[in-house]
Design a protein around this motif. Structure first.
Motif, PDB file in Angstrom:
ATOM      1  N   SER A   1       0.812  -1.220   0.000  1.00  0.00           N
ATOM      2  CA  SER A   1       0.000   0.000   0.000  1.00  0.00           C
ATOM      3  C   SER A   1       0.844   1.269   0.000  1.00  0.00           C
ATOM      4  O   SER A   1       0.343   2.342  -0.317  1.00  0.00           O
ATOM      5  N   THR A   2       2.112   1.182   0.357  1.00  0.00           N
ATOM      6  CA  THR A   2       2.969   2.367   0.354  1.00  0.00           C
ATOM      7  C   THR A   2       3.820   2.472  -0.904  1.00  0.00           C
ATOM      8  O   THR A   2       4.506   3.473  -1.099  1.00  0.00           O
TER       9      THR A   2
ATOM     10  N   ARG B   1       4.988   3.162  -4.647  1.00  0.00           N
ATOM     11  CA  ARG B   1       4.619   4.180  -5.619  1.00  0.00           C
ATOM     12  C   ARG B   1       5.433   3.993  -6.897  1.00  0.00           C
ATOM     13  O   ARG B   1       6.587   3.575  -6.863  1.00  0.00           O
TER      14      ARG B   1
ATOM     15  N   ARG C   1       2.856   8.076  -8.389  1.00  0.00           N
ATOM     16  CA  ARG C   1       1.473   7.597  -8.345  1.00  0.00           C
ATOM     17  C   ARG C   1       1.335   6.284  -7.598  1.00  0.00           C
ATOM     18  O   ARG C   1       2.259   5.475  -7.554  1.00  0.00           O
ATOM     19  N   GLU C   2       0.149   6.081  -7.039  1.00  0.00           N
ATOM     20  CA  GLU C   2      -0.170   4.806  -6.418  1.00  0.00           C
ATOM     21  C   GLU C   2      -0.157   3.717  -7.480  1.00  0.00           C
ATOM     22  O   GLU C   2      -0.381   3.988  -8.662  1.00  0.00           O
TER      23      GLU C   2
END
Length: 137
Positions: free
Chosen positions: A4-5, A7, A73-74
């Motif tokens: 989730s972290t 990028r 960006r994610e």
């Protein structure tokens, strides 16, 4: 490494010897580890996407070295079954049927699929449904 972290850092590099080395040096000196990605030349310019754990630290390091960062960006990270041909097509078909456009695709160092999509919320829903279905690895 927490998915989730992670990028995607999109950047432009000059098409000259040592450009990729300068990028790697800048990230290394900032303590940013590269988890996946790639670089290539398009229309005479270096284009790169790299997966990092701390996107803003990567941005600061790269911009401090004079490297153009286009975006941070994610990402979606999805494990596909390596022993089952057709997984990439099937997973990407699910994204397409949900109206999710895949803008960038590469693999990380743990052999997982990394996607940058136009609608991260919808893409996450598709990815989660894929996981729950048991189709993925």
């Amino acid at each position: 490494m927490n998915a989730s972290t992670l990028r995607d850092v999109s950047l432009l590099l000059p098409n000259v010897p040592g450009a990729l080395a300068a990028m790697g040096d800048a990230l290394g000196q900032a303590g940013v580890n590269v988890e996946g990605g790639g670089a290539w030349v398009v229309a005479g310019r270096g284009v790169a996407h790299f997966l990092v754990d701390d996107g803003e630290a990567a941005r600061r390091a790269l911009e401090g070295a004079g490297i153009v960062v286009e975006s941070v960006r994610e990402v979606l990270v999805q494990r596909l079954r390596q022993d089952q041909p057709g997984q990439l097509g099937a997973f990407c078909r699910c994204m397409a049927e949900a109206g999710v456009n895949i803008e960038v695709q590469y693999s990380d160092h743990d052999h997982r699929l990394v996607l940058v999509v136009d609608d991260i919320a919808r893409g996450r829903a598709v990815s989660e449904a894929w996981r729950r279905s048991g189709l993925g690895g």
